[in-house]
Write an enzyme that holds these catalytic residues in place. Structure first.
Site, PDB file in Angstrom:
ATOM      1  N   LYS A 165      -3.316   8.510   2.811  1.00 37.61           N
ATOM      2  CA  LYS A 165      -4.549   8.302   3.596  1.00 37.61           C
ATOM      3  C   LYS A 165      -4.379   8.843   5.020  1.00 37.61           C
ATOM      4  O   LYS A 165      -5.343   9.343   5.613  1.00 37.61           O
ATOM      5  CB  LYS A 165      -4.937   6.825   3.629  1.00 37.61           C
ATOM      6  CG  LYS A 165      -5.434   6.264   2.298  1.00 37.61           C
ATOM      7  CD  LYS A 165      -6.676   6.957   1.782  1.00 37.61           C
ATOM      8  CE  LYS A 165      -7.304   6.199   0.606  1.00 37.61           C
ATOM      9  NZ  LYS A 165      -8.363   6.991  -0.056  1.00 37.61           N
ATOM     10  N   TYR A 194       0.847  -1.196   0.000  1.00 33.23           N
ATOM     11  CA  TYR A 194       0.000   0.000   0.000  1.00 33.23           C
ATOM     12  C   TYR A 194       0.887   1.253   0.000  1.00 33.23           C
ATOM     13  O   TYR A 194       0.542   2.292  -0.568  1.00 33.23           O
ATOM     14  CB  TYR A 194      -0.988  -0.019   1.174  1.00 33.23           C
ATOM     15  CG  TYR A 194      -2.182   0.888   0.972  1.00 33.23           C
ATOM     16  CD1 TYR A 194      -3.050   0.709  -0.100  1.00 33.23           C
ATOM     17  CD2 TYR A 194      -2.437   1.937   1.850  1.00 33.23           C
ATOM     18  CE1 TYR A 194      -4.147   1.538  -0.288  1.00 33.23           C
ATOM     19  CE2 TYR A 194      -3.533   2.769   1.674  1.00 33.23           C
ATOM     20  CZ  TYR A 194      -4.379   2.568   0.599  1.00 33.23           C
ATOM     21  OH  TYR A 194      -5.465   3.406   0.423  1.00 33.23           O
TER      22      TYR A 194
HETATM   23  P1  NAD Z   1     -12.754   3.239  -8.078  1.00 36.70           P
HETATM   24  O1  NAD Z   1     -11.649   2.975  -9.018  1.00 36.70           O
HETATM   25  O2  NAD Z   1     -14.104   2.811  -8.466  1.00 36.70           O
HETATM   26  O3  NAD Z   1     -12.800   4.788  -7.680  1.00 36.70           O
HETATM   27  C1  NAD Z   1     -11.660   5.608  -7.639  1.00 36.70           C
HETATM   28  C2  NAD Z   1     -12.045   6.877  -8.370  1.00 36.70           C
HETATM   29  O4  NAD Z   1     -11.011   7.879  -8.277  1.00 36.70           O
HETATM   30  C3  NAD Z   1     -12.306   6.641  -9.860  1.00 36.70           C
HETATM   31  O5  NAD Z   1     -13.627   6.964 -10.178  1.00 36.70           O
HETATM   32  C4  NAD Z   1     -11.329   7.595 -10.535  1.00 36.70           C
HETATM   33  O6  NAD Z   1     -11.854   8.161 -11.706  1.00 36.70           O
HETATM   34  C5  NAD Z   1     -11.148   8.640  -9.456  1.00 36.70           C
HETATM   35  N1  NAD Z   1      -9.984   9.501  -9.699  1.00 36.70           N
HETATM   36  C6  NAD Z   1      -8.671   9.158  -9.733  1.00 36.70           C
HETATM   37  N2  NAD Z   1      -7.920  10.219 -10.068  1.00 36.70           N
HETATM   38  C7  NAD Z   1      -8.776  11.268 -10.237  1.00 36.70           C
HETATM   39  C8  NAD Z   1      -8.607  12.644 -10.587  1.00 36.70           C
HETATM   40  N3  NAD Z   1      -7.403  13.156 -10.870  1.00 36.70           N
HETATM   41  N4  NAD Z   1      -9.713  13.432 -10.657  1.00 36.70           N
HETATM   42  C9  NAD Z   1     -10.933  12.932 -10.388  1.00 36.70           C
HETATM   43  N5  NAD Z   1     -11.153  11.635 -10.063  1.00 36.70           N
HETATM   44  C10 NAD Z   1     -10.082  10.821  -9.993  1.00 36.70           C
HETATM   45  O7  NAD Z   1     -12.317   2.522  -6.701  1.00 36.70           O
HETATM   46  P2  NAD Z   1     -12.920   2.581  -5.224  1.00 36.70           P
HETATM   47  O8  NAD Z   1     -12.333   1.404  -4.544  1.00 36.70           O
HETATM   48  O9  NAD Z   1     -14.378   2.747  -5.271  1.00 36.70           O
HETATM   49  O10 NAD Z   1     -12.218   3.884  -4.617  1.00 36.70           O
HETATM   50  C11 NAD Z   1     -12.936   4.959  -4.036  1.00 36.70           C
HETATM   51  C12 NAD Z   1     -12.257   5.404  -2.745  1.00 36.70           C
HETATM   52  O11 NAD Z   1     -12.372   4.360  -1.784  1.00 36.70           O
HETATM   53  C13 NAD Z   1     -10.773   5.710  -2.873  1.00 36.70           C
HETATM   54  O12 NAD Z   1     -10.468   6.837  -2.091  1.00 36.70           O
HETATM   55  C14 NAD Z   1     -10.131   4.487  -2.263  1.00 36.70           C
HETATM   56  O13 NAD Z   1      -8.861   4.779  -1.727  1.00 36.70           O
HETATM   57  C15 NAD Z   1     -11.125   4.180  -1.178  1.00 36.70           C
HETATM   58  N6  NAD Z   1     -11.050   2.829  -0.601  1.00 36.70           N
HETATM   59  C16 NAD Z   1     -11.093   1.724  -1.400  1.00 36.70           C
HETATM   60  C17 NAD Z   1     -11.035   0.454  -0.835  1.00 36.70           C
HETATM   61  C18 NAD Z   1     -11.054  -0.796  -1.691  1.00 36.70           C
HETATM   62  O14 NAD Z   1     -10.599  -1.839  -1.219  1.00 36.70           O
HETATM   63  N7  NAD Z   1     -11.576  -0.752  -2.901  1.00 36.70           N
HETATM   64  C19 NAD Z   1     -10.941   0.312   0.558  1.00 36.70           C
HETATM   65  C20 NAD Z   1     -10.919   1.471   1.359  1.00 36.70           C
HETATM   66  C21 NAD Z   1     -10.973   2.727   0.756  1.00 36.70           C
HETATM   67  O1  0WE Z   2      -6.999   2.979  -1.812  1.00 39.89           O
HETATM   68  C1  0WE Z   2      -6.962   1.929  -2.436  1.00 39.89           C
HETATM   69  C2  0WE Z   2      -6.391   1.894  -3.836  1.00 39.89           C
HETATM   70  C3  0WE Z   2      -6.203   3.254  -4.432  1.00 39.89           C
HETATM   71  C4  0WE Z   2      -5.419   3.266  -5.722  1.00 39.89           C
HETATM   72  C5  0WE Z   2      -5.456   2.246  -6.654  1.00 39.89           C
HETATM   73  C6  0WE Z   2      -4.711   2.352  -7.834  1.00 39.89           C
HETATM   74  C7  0WE Z   2      -4.646   1.258  -8.855  1.00 39.89           C
HETATM   75  C8  0WE Z   2      -4.332   1.793 -10.240  1.00 39.89           C
HETATM   76  C9  0WE Z   2      -4.639   4.368  -5.964  1.00 39.89           C
HETATM   77  N1  0WE Z   2      -3.893   4.483  -7.083  1.00 39.89           N
HETATM   78  C10 0WE Z   2      -3.933   3.515  -8.028  1.00 39.89           C
HETATM   79  N2  0WE Z   2      -3.166   3.676  -9.154  1.00 39.89           N
HETATM   80  C11 0WE Z   2      -3.276   2.865 -10.240  1.00 39.89           C
HETATM   81  O2  0WE Z   2      -2.550   3.015 -11.234  1.00 39.89           O
HETATM   82  N3  0WE Z   2      -7.402   0.767  -1.813  1.00 39.89           N
HETATM   83  C12 0WE Z   2      -7.771   0.848  -0.422  1.00 39.89           C
HETATM   84  C13 0WE Z   2      -7.455  -0.551  -2.466  1.00 39.89           C
HETATM   85  C14 0WE Z   2      -6.148  -1.223  -2.202  1.00 39.89           C
HETATM   86  O3  0WE Z   2      -5.047  -0.924  -2.921  1.00 39.89           O
HETATM   87  C15 0WE Z   2      -3.993  -1.650  -2.393  1.00 39.89           C
HETATM   88  C16 0WE Z   2      -4.441  -2.405  -1.310  1.00 39.89           C
HETATM   89  C17 0WE Z   2      -5.823  -2.132  -1.175  1.00 39.89           C
HETATM   90  C18 0WE Z   2      -6.747  -2.680  -0.142  1.00 39.89           C
HETATM   91  C19 0WE Z   2      -2.662  -1.670  -2.780  1.00 39.89           C
HETATM   92  C20 0WE Z   2      -1.775  -2.493  -2.079  1.00 39.89           C
HETATM   93  C21 0WE Z   2      -2.213  -3.239  -1.001  1.00 39.89           C
HETATM   94  C22 0WE Z   2      -3.553  -3.212  -0.599  1.00 39.89           C
END
Ligand code: NAD
Ligand code: 0WE
Length: 267
Positions: free
Chosen positions: A164, A157
């Site tokens: 974060k 991560y």
């Molecule tokens: P997702 O890929 O569906 O959403 C991420 C969004 O970020 C996308 O819609 C992308 O277009 C947007 N984004 C990235 N760069 C951008 C920019 N420059 N301008 C505007 N938008 C931009 O994935 P998700 O998992 O739904 O992620 C949403 C949030 O939840 C993130 O903050 C992520 O860190 C957080 N999160 C995800 C998880 C997980 O396991 N999926 C867990 C905890 C928190």
């Molecule tokens: O916040 C996240 C992921 C956010 C994210 C994901 C990507 C993938 C594509 C930010 N930047 C990028 N850039 C890219 O090019 N999560 C909470 C999901 C996530 O990501 C991980 C996790 C978990 C959970 C990455 C490593 C280990 C665990």
């Protein structure tokens, strides 16, 4: 009547129907909120328009949060559709993919560090600031999405964990800044969910397997569960909650020793 009826919400961060932002949008819609959406680029435009339509919204506006102009224009244009705003939802994160794979110190760079913090933390302050004029006198609230990697190291991560941590501090400082205007600011720290942002993350499947063994509920969380908590936190039901990080993670972060892994060891 839902507990968000009469509220107007702007939802940022929908990429597709697996996005956490989509779970939040659906839940807020069920509770009677009126919705608007942003999309970051032309590639995602038609998909967000289509998803917005499913929830009765025609207010779909562009915003790449790396651009100050985009952020300011977003709220100028929103002001042409709505004369006020009650809820801002920020579900946006980005770091260079190469920095989400491998040893932290071996992968981190000055540029990558700056980019991750800019898109994943600063953008929440910038959007909050730009949203303020529409939120005056509204009992409004703002919400962002965090992850456990903010407060505990997590393999791969890496720099996202630092971003974060900054985002969670941002929640506390924004809550203090806006409290006197009765605007609340909170975050949900969600457990791992298979979204676009999780796709291509090394060992994500193994991480989910480990998560299921440790979490008291023994299963991953869903975007509906995150969505329902988001709807609550942004409603007047949560009028006493601000500056808070609420965990929606099936209890994972509360455990010190996994019951199931301990049993496996003693067998
Ligand atoms: P997702 O890929 O569906 O959403 C991420 C969004 O970020 C996308 O819609 C992308 O277009 C947007 N984004 C990235 N760069 C951008 C920019 N420059 N301008 C505007 N938008 C931009 O994935 P998700 O998992 O739904 O992620 C949403 C949030 O939840 C993130 O903050 C992520 O860190 C957080 N999160 C995800 C998880 C997980 O396991 N999926 C867990 C905890 C928190
Ligand atoms: O916040 C996240 C992921 C956010 C994210 C994901 C990507 C993938 C594509 C930010 N930047 C990028 N850039 C890219 O090019 N999560 C909470 C999901 C996530 O990501 C991980 C996790 C978990 C959970 C990455 C490593 C280990 C665990």
């Amino acid at each position: 009547m839902g507990f968000l009826s009469g509220k107007k919400a702007l939802i940022c961060g929908i990429a597709n129907n697996r996005s956490i932002a989509w779970g939040i949008a659906q839940s807020m819609h069920r509770q009677g909120a009126e919705l608007a959406f942003s999309y970051p680029n032309d590639k995602l435009k038609s998909r967000v328009i289509d998803l917005g339509k499913q929830l009765g919204s025609n207010t779909i506006l562009p915003c790449d949060v790396s651009s100050d102009d985009d952020i300011n224009n977003l709220f100028v244009e929103l002001g042409e559709h709505w004369d006020s705003l009650d809820i801002l939802v920020h579900c946006i994160a980005f770091a260079n993919r190469e920095e989400l794979d491998g040893n932290y110190l071996e992968t981190v760079t000055r540029e990558g560090f700056t980019l991750a913090h800019d898109i994943s933390s600063y953008s929440f302050s910038a959007m909050g600031k730009a949203a303020l004029p529409l939120m005056q006198g509204r009992d409004a609230s703002m919400l962002t999405l965090s992850y456990l990697g903010a407060v505990r190291s997590m393999p791969n991560y890496n720099v996202m964990g630092l971003a974060k941590a900054s985002l969670e501090a941002n929640v506390r400082y924004m809550a203090q800044s806006l409290g006197s205007q009765n605007i609340r600011v909170n975050a949900i720290s969600a457990g791992p969910i298979r979204t676009l942002a999780a796709s291509g993350i090394k060992n994500f499947r193994a991480m989910l397997g480990y998560f299921e063994k440790v979490a008291p509920l023994g299963r991953p969380v869903t975007i509906d569960e995150v969505g329902n908590t988001a709807a609550f936190l942004c409603s007047d039901l949560a009028s006493g909650i601000t500056g808070e990080i609420t965990y929606v993670d099936a209890g994972f972060s509360t455990v010190s020793l996994s019951e199931q892994l301990l049993q496996d060891e003693t067998r």
